[in-house]
Motif scaffolding. Structure first.
Motif, PDB file in Angstrom:
ATOM      1  N   CYS A 241      47.855  34.260  47.706  1.00 49.01           N
ATOM      2  CA  CYS A 241      46.829  35.401  47.841  1.00 49.01           C
ATOM      3  C   CYS A 241      46.222  35.818  48.906  1.00 49.01           C
ATOM      4  N   TRP A 242      45.464  34.849  49.560  1.00 50.30           N
ATOM      5  CA  TRP A 242      44.621  34.951  50.724  1.00 50.30           C
ATOM      6  C   TRP A 242      45.570  35.288  51.845  1.00 50.30           C
ATOM      7  N   ASP A 243      46.755  34.813  51.980  1.00 51.03           N
ATOM      8  CA  ASP A 243      47.561  35.192  53.072  1.00 51.03           C
ATOM      9  C   ASP A 243      48.452  36.595  52.789  1.00 51.03           C
ATOM     10  N   GLN A 244      48.525  36.916  51.568  1.00 50.82           N
ATOM     11  CA  GLN A 244      48.833  38.438  51.394  1.00 50.82           C
ATOM     12  C   GLN A 244      47.752  39.089  51.796  1.00 50.82           C
ATOM     13  N   ILE A 245      46.645  39.015  51.354  1.00 49.71           N
ATOM     14  CA  ILE A 245      45.531  39.853  51.476  1.00 49.71           C
ATOM     15  C   ILE A 245      45.179  40.162  53.051  1.00 49.71           C
ATOM     16  N   ARG A 246      45.721  38.976  54.058  1.00 51.36           N
ATOM     17  CA  ARG A 246      45.365  39.025  55.423  1.00 51.36           C
ATOM     18  C   ARG A 246      46.444  39.781  56.072  1.00 51.36           C
ATOM     19  N   ALA A 247      47.681  39.881  55.500  1.00 52.50           N
ATOM     20  CA  ALA A 247      48.858  40.189  55.874  1.00 52.50           C
ATOM     21  C   ALA A 247      48.690  41.957  55.739  1.00 52.50           C
ATOM     22  N   SER A 248      48.045  42.280  54.401  1.00 53.39           N
ATOM     23  CA  SER A 248      48.227  43.679  54.100  1.00 53.39           C
ATOM     24  C   SER A 248      46.900  44.362  54.677  1.00 53.39           C
ATOM     25  N   GLY A 249      45.927  43.749  55.022  1.00 53.94           N
ATOM     26  CA  GLY A 249      44.398  44.160  55.649  1.00 53.94           C
ATOM     27  C   GLY A 249      43.641  44.906  54.371  1.00 53.94           C
ATOM     28  N   ALA A 250      43.863  44.296  53.068  1.00 55.24           N
ATOM     29  CA  ALA A 250      43.183  44.880  52.044  1.00 55.24           C
ATOM     30  C   ALA A 250      41.710  44.273  52.045  1.00 55.24           C
ATOM     31  N   THR A 251      40.865  44.936  51.646  1.00 58.81           N
ATOM     32  CA  THR A 251      39.431  45.098  51.845  1.00 58.81           C
ATOM     33  C   THR A 251      38.595  44.875  50.367  1.00 58.81           C
ATOM     34  N   ILE A 252      39.529  45.266  49.274  1.00 63.12           N
ATOM     35  CA  ILE A 252      38.672  45.082  48.049  1.00 63.12           C
ATOM     36  C   ILE A 252      39.828  44.489  47.037  1.00 63.12           C
ATOM     37  N   LEU A 253      39.195  43.614  46.315  1.00 60.07           N
ATOM     38  CA  LEU A 253      39.930  42.702  45.466  1.00 60.07           C
ATOM     39  C   LEU A 253      39.493  42.607  44.094  1.00 60.07           C
ATOM     40  N   HIS A 254      40.430  43.187  43.240  1.00 63.94           N
ATOM     41  CA  HIS A 254      40.034  42.917  41.895  1.00 63.94           C
ATOM     42  C   HIS A 254      40.118  41.365  41.147  1.00 63.94           C
ATOM     43  N   TYR A 255      39.295  40.777  40.590  1.00 65.28           N
ATOM     44  CA  TYR A 255      39.323  39.333  40.067  1.00 65.28           C
ATOM     45  C   TYR A 255      39.150  39.691  38.438  1.00 65.28           C
ATOM     46  N   LEU A 256      39.492  38.349  37.781  1.00 65.94           N
ATOM     47  CA  LEU A 256      39.054  38.140  36.509  1.00 65.94           C
ATOM     48  C   LEU A 256      38.949  36.805  36.745  1.00 65.94           C
ATOM     49  N   GLY A 257      38.199  36.196  35.517  1.00 65.36           N
ATOM     50  CA  GLY A 257      37.651  34.710  35.512  1.00 65.36           C
ATOM     51  C   GLY A 257      38.827  33.874  35.728  1.00 65.36           C
ATOM     52  N   GLY A 258      39.736  33.801  35.340  1.00 65.36           N
ATOM     53  CA  GLY A 258      40.952  32.848  35.378  1.00 65.36           C
ATOM     54  C   GLY A 258      41.551  32.709  36.687  1.00 65.36           C
ATOM     55  N   ALA A 259      41.507  34.025  37.333  1.00 65.69           N
ATOM     56  CA  ALA A 259      42.179  34.245  38.584  1.00 65.69           C
ATOM     57  C   ALA A 259      41.073  33.533  39.797  1.00 65.69           C
ATOM     58  N   MET A 260      39.999  33.793  39.663  1.00 64.60           N
ATOM     59  CA  MET A 260      38.722  33.442  40.407  1.00 64.60           C
ATOM     60  C   MET A 260      38.788  31.630  40.474  1.00 64.60           C
TER      61      MET A 260
END
Length: 521
Positions: A241-260
């Motif tokens: 997840c975090w590597d995908q976020i870094r590669a995409s430059g995403a700034t907003i992440l949606h979470y749910l408790g299980g994913a967190m």
């Protein structure tokens, strides 16, 4: 407030070159989005799809899924998402309830769809297989390809109050029900999600949710409302997840408790805080994980609350009060009621009730189920089936599902409260608590525990932990340690799929140690 097709047109005109959707190595601009949605709608119309038709969708996360979904809104058809994890019987159950005129599927799901067709209770279903290479498709199957562009078609003159989708509940506490939702519901939900996430013009939304979960489509509508970019991946991966976020430059992440929790349980890395995420917004953040997540990853948590029947978000915690789901959004009023239906004073735990201040912003009802609809919608209010309480400052707190409660030793027990205590044990990654029949009458408590990687927990140690923080009647009798849990699309544990037998479970009654639960029987 604009409709979906009006938003597509607006953003195509105002931000023609800006990326709407990025996926792997490809991107779709807002101007291209309008062209492709209009072309796809022309193709679907040619294949017989009309305004008001129910069209089921069983596709993975990919750009053509988004195009087809928006094209159905362009036509004025009603989308019915089907979980890609369902097998023949589950698909059949949903199709028999929704009775769609069309079913659009990815080729990989065709074998399970064929199984589902054996005992359908209705006729006339046409199945469109996306990008099929099978030359032997026979009715009701036919190929659907978006490779060729068609003469753009005019959008259906939709209103915000048209039926936009039928969203099936997860069925974690009973048989799935089809929640009938208007476009107005979606637009208000996306507006409040954008407020919760503090979405700005330069933001990039990270989209990992499967589209049979409403949060996925809410992210799409946020992007259309605000003219921002989506970075989409095929599925959630805790390790990537975090590597995908870094590669995409995403700034907003949606979470749910299980994913967190899954992200927190990943091995710590020196670059954990070296990521572009500014805000993580969502729901069901465990209180014990909230501050740990903010500190480890350097993000701000924005928690909210909502259910499919009422709204994507009916409550917003914009102040960052840890553990709270916030106050009602501007379109809603909310209070807590007891078993007698009367309002409870602040601090009293009861059912969360939501009243919309505007028409058309909660579900129309459950599809073809007036009895269940009448249970949830009463006197202009939505009875959520969730337990919670309100403090003296008007902040609400979630206390678990009403139906996810047990009756033990003459007392009501919240499974959520027992899980909260078990999960606070340093050796526990996650737990699930269910009720099982008791030889004393009522129920005993059966806890399933997934330990932290490498941890070994002695059953009596965990019982001691529970007894130090729970009432005697809340302490589990049976324990099972598991490697993994069965999960739904949002990483929520599917308790209905947990083993029901306790024959092989560790039993405190047989341990030779008198627990508080036994001493006070």
């Amino acid at each position: 407030m604009l409709t979906i097709h009006e938003l597509i047109t607006k953003q195509g005109r105002e931000r023609p070159e800006k990326a709407f959707l990025r996926f792997k190595d490809s991107a779709i601009s807002f101007s291209e989005l309008k062209e492709r949605v209009s072309s796809a709608s022309a193709l679907l119309r040619e294949m017989g799809v009309k305004s008001g038709d129910r069209v089921a969708l069983m596709m993975s996360n990919h750009p053509e899924h988004v195009i087809i979904y928006l094209a159905l809104a362009w036509i004025g058809a009603i989308s019915v998402e089907v979980s890609t994890h369902l097998k023949g019987g589950g698909i059949q159950l949903q199709l028999n309830n929704a009775e769609p005129q069309f079913f659009i599927v990815d080729a990989e799901f065709v074998p399970e769809v064929r199984v589902a067709l054996d005992e359908l209770r209705f006729v006339g279903l046409r199945i469109l297989v996306r990008n099929s290479v099978d030359p032997k498709l026979e009715r009701p199957f036919c190929s659907l390809s978006l490779e060729h562009r068609y003469v753009p078609s005019e959008a259906f003159p939709a209103t915000l109050d048209r039926i936009h989708t039928i969203s099936y509940t997860s069925g974690t506490t009973g048989e799935p029900k089809g929640v009938v939702i208007s476009e107005r519901f979606f637009q208000v939900g996306a507006k409040n999600a954008g407020i919760l996430g503090d979405v700005r013009d330069s933001d990039i939304l990270f989209l990992w949710e499967p589209f049979y979960h409403l949060a996925g489509w809410m992210t799409v509508v946020i992007a259309l409302q605000r003219g921002v970019t989506i970075a989409m991946v095929e599925r959630f991966s805790g390790s990537q997840c975090w590597d995908q976020i870094r590669a995409s430059g995403a700034t907003i992440l949606h979470y749910l408790g299980g994913a967190m929790n899954i992200l927190l349980r990943q091995p710590a890395r020196p670059d954990d805080r070296d990521n572009p995420i500014r805000v993580a917004w969502g729901a069901a953040a465990p209180k014990s994980s909230w501050l740990a997540f903010e500190e480890r990853f350097g993000v701000t948590i924005r928690e909210g609350y909502g259910i499919s029947e009422a709204q994507n978000f009916t409550h917003l915690n914009l102040e960052g009060r840890v553990g709270s789901i916030g106050r009602p959004a501007e379109e809603f009023e909310s209070w807590i009621v007891g078993e007698d239906g009367k309002k409870l004073p602040n601090g009293g735990v009861g059912e969360i009730v939501v009243r919309p201040k505007l028409p058309g912003i909660v579900m129309t009802g459950y599809f073809r189920d007036p009895k269940k609809t009448a249970e949830a919608l009463r006197d202009g209010c939505v009875y959520t089936g969730d337990l919670g309480y309100r403090d003296d400052e008007g902040f609400f707190y979630y206390s678990g599902r009403k139906k996810d409660s047990l009756r033990r030793r003459g007392e009501n027990v919240s499974a959520w409260e027992v899980e909260r205590v078990i999960n606070s044990h340093p050796g526990v990654e996650e737990s699930a608590v269910v009720g099982v029949p008791s030889d004393m009458g009522e129920q005993d408590i059966h806890a399933f525990i997934k330990p932290v990687a490498g941890a070994r927990i002695e059953p009596l140690e965990l019982i001691d932990w529970c007894e130090s923080q729970l009432a005697y009647y809340q302490v589990p009798r049976y324990l099972d340690f598991v490697d993994e849990f069965p999960r739904g699309p949002t990483q929520r544990i599917r308790k209905a799929e947990l083993p029901t037998s306790v024959a092989a479970s560790w039993d405190v009654e047989s341990s030779g140690r008198p627990s508080n639960a036994r001493k006070r029987r």
